[in-house]
Motif scaffolding. Sequence first.
Motif, PDB file in Angstrom:
ATOM      1  N   ARG A  77      -0.251  19.356 -39.847  1.00  0.00           N
ATOM      2  CA  ARG A  77      -0.657  20.092 -41.042  1.00  0.00           C
ATOM      3  C   ARG A  77      -0.686  21.583 -40.728  1.00  0.00           C
ATOM      4  O   ARG A  77      -0.862  21.993 -39.584  1.00  0.00           O
ATOM      5  N   GLU A  78      -0.527  22.397 -41.746  1.00  0.00           N
ATOM      6  CA  GLU A  78      -0.504  23.852 -41.571  1.00  0.00           C
ATOM      7  C   GLU A  78      -1.737  24.354 -40.816  1.00  0.00           C
ATOM      8  O   GLU A  78      -1.642  25.245 -39.968  1.00  0.00           O
ATOM      9  N   GLU A  79      -2.907  23.771 -41.117  1.00  0.00           N
ATOM     10  CA  GLU A  79      -4.144  24.273 -40.512  1.00  0.00           C
ATOM     11  C   GLU A  79      -4.231  23.957 -39.019  1.00  0.00           C
ATOM     12  O   GLU A  79      -5.125  24.484 -38.324  1.00  0.00           O
ATOM     13  N   GLN A  80      -3.339  23.101 -38.494  1.00  0.00           N
ATOM     14  CA  GLN A  80      -3.333  22.803 -37.060  1.00  0.00           C
ATOM     15  C   GLN A  80      -2.524  23.812 -36.253  1.00  0.00           C
ATOM     16  O   GLN A  80      -2.597  23.803 -35.018  1.00  0.00           O
ATOM     17  N   LEU A  81      -1.775  24.652 -36.918  1.00  0.00           N
ATOM     18  CA  LEU A  81      -0.897  25.585 -36.224  1.00  0.00           C
ATOM     19  C   LEU A  81      -1.662  26.799 -35.724  1.00  0.00           C
ATOM     20  O   LEU A  81      -2.637  27.223 -36.327  1.00  0.00           O
ATOM     21  N   PRO A  82      -1.209  27.389 -34.596  1.00  0.00           N
ATOM     22  CA  PRO A  82      -0.108  26.943 -33.737  1.00  0.00           C
ATOM     23  C   PRO A  82      -0.520  25.755 -32.867  1.00  0.00           C
ATOM     24  O   PRO A  82      -1.620  25.725 -32.347  1.00  0.00           O
ATOM     25  N   SER A 127       7.985  17.461 -34.987  1.00  0.00           N
ATOM     26  CA  SER A 127       6.824  18.343 -35.114  1.00  0.00           C
ATOM     27  C   SER A 127       7.233  19.705 -35.664  1.00  0.00           C
ATOM     28  O   SER A 127       6.561  20.263 -36.544  1.00  0.00           O
ATOM     29  N   ALA A 134      11.207  27.372 -35.767  1.00  0.00           N
ATOM     30  CA  ALA A 134       9.766  27.183 -35.906  1.00  0.00           C
ATOM     31  C   ALA A 134       9.030  27.290 -34.580  1.00  0.00           C
ATOM     32  O   ALA A 134       7.802  27.238 -34.544  1.00  0.00           O
ATOM     33  N   ARG A 190       5.306  27.503 -37.140  1.00  0.00           N
ATOM     34  CA  ARG A 190       5.499  27.287 -38.578  1.00  0.00           C
ATOM     35  C   ARG A 190       6.351  26.035 -38.706  1.00  0.00           C
ATOM     36  O   ARG A 190       6.760  25.471 -37.693  1.00  0.00           O
ATOM     37  N   PHE A 191       6.630  25.603 -39.902  1.00  0.00           N
ATOM     38  CA  PHE A 191       7.488  24.440 -40.104  1.00  0.00           C
ATOM     39  C   PHE A 191       8.850  24.883 -40.624  1.00  0.00           C
ATOM     40  O   PHE A 191       8.946  25.754 -41.490  1.00  0.00           O
ATOM     41  N   SER A 192       9.904  24.285 -40.056  1.00  0.00           N
ATOM     42  CA  SER A 192      11.268  24.602 -40.466  1.00  0.00           C
ATOM     43  C   SER A 192      12.080  23.307 -40.510  1.00  0.00           C
ATOM     44  O   SER A 192      12.702  22.924 -39.513  1.00  0.00           O
ATOM     45  N   GLY A 245       7.704  19.696 -39.251  1.00  0.00           N
ATOM     46  CA  GLY A 245       6.503  19.522 -40.059  1.00  0.00           C
ATOM     47  C   GLY A 245       6.064  18.094 -40.239  1.00  0.00           C
ATOM     48  O   GLY A 245       5.167  17.822 -41.036  1.00  0.00           O
TER      49      GLY A 245
END
Length: 319
Positions: A56-61, A49, A17, A8-10, A52
């Motif tokens: 992009r969110e869709e690249q996680l994890p 990284s 994260a 996730r992003f923090s 964030g």
Amino acid sequence: MLAATVARFSPDSPVDALEVGERPEPAEREAWTTVDVRAASLNHHDLWSLRGVGLREEQLPMILGTDAAGTTPDGRPVVVHAVVGADGHGVGPDETRTLLSEKYPGTLAEQVSVPTHNLVPLPDGLSFEEAACVPTAWLTAYRMLFRSAGLTPGQSVLVQGAGGGLSTAAVTLAAAAGIEVFVTSRSAEKRAAATALGATHALESGARLPHRVDAVVESVGAATWSHSIRSVRPGGTVVVAGATSGDPTAAELTRIFFQEITVRGVTMGTRDELSDLLSFMVRAGLRPTVDSRYPLAQARDAVARLAGGEHVGKVVLVP
């Protein structure tokens, strides 16, 4: 396989994260090679990284890491060059340049897959842990000093900041090449460490230099930018490879154009430069400063060490 990922992003607490757990092994891909990672190292890129930046969110994890050394399926020891797409190998000529962990999974794992052309033979005399410190920080420092700034023996350089992987690499390489090295830090301990690595002068952050330098290695940004511009000689070069304290609010453009100062940006270097750098290190007996070593399972502790800013040299992870 075990891997450390951006889950996730923090922005305010990058360690929160990061997750360590099982991830699928790399799939076979034409013109790519899967490397068994023997050692990897951390960089500020990993902190960005986790905050964030660049993902992009869709690249996680996304598996973290740009640096690694390990072995190929046929047992060859290699160092991984982390820039993918710069020369088209393995991806085609139209793909834009990225670093491992931006589009393709990174090196903080038991295995990493990269274009076969990105593999450089590990020279005799360097350990896996030492070699894993080189591809980002040391390669960037090498390019900054000798390609972008064009420094030669007898000239002078200011390295802003004394403790990180890039700054310790720049001090070590410049001193080995006969360049007068100034370094700054708020920490007396880090200034002493820089002197031990070959710095000629280790000064408090922002202190006036005895004379202006031919070039500045700048990776701090807002906190040091004005000092960098005022410390370089007319016609000199400020080489920028980061902005860990953020972008400066004033670009000092009047001083830059009036004194004809060159500002150049650097992101790592080429595969051939990595090969040349490794050979230089072996011939000159240069070795990276390793601050600390952690097993991959303790990647959160390693990232916390990097984020805390008290390290001197590189933080290394061993799967």
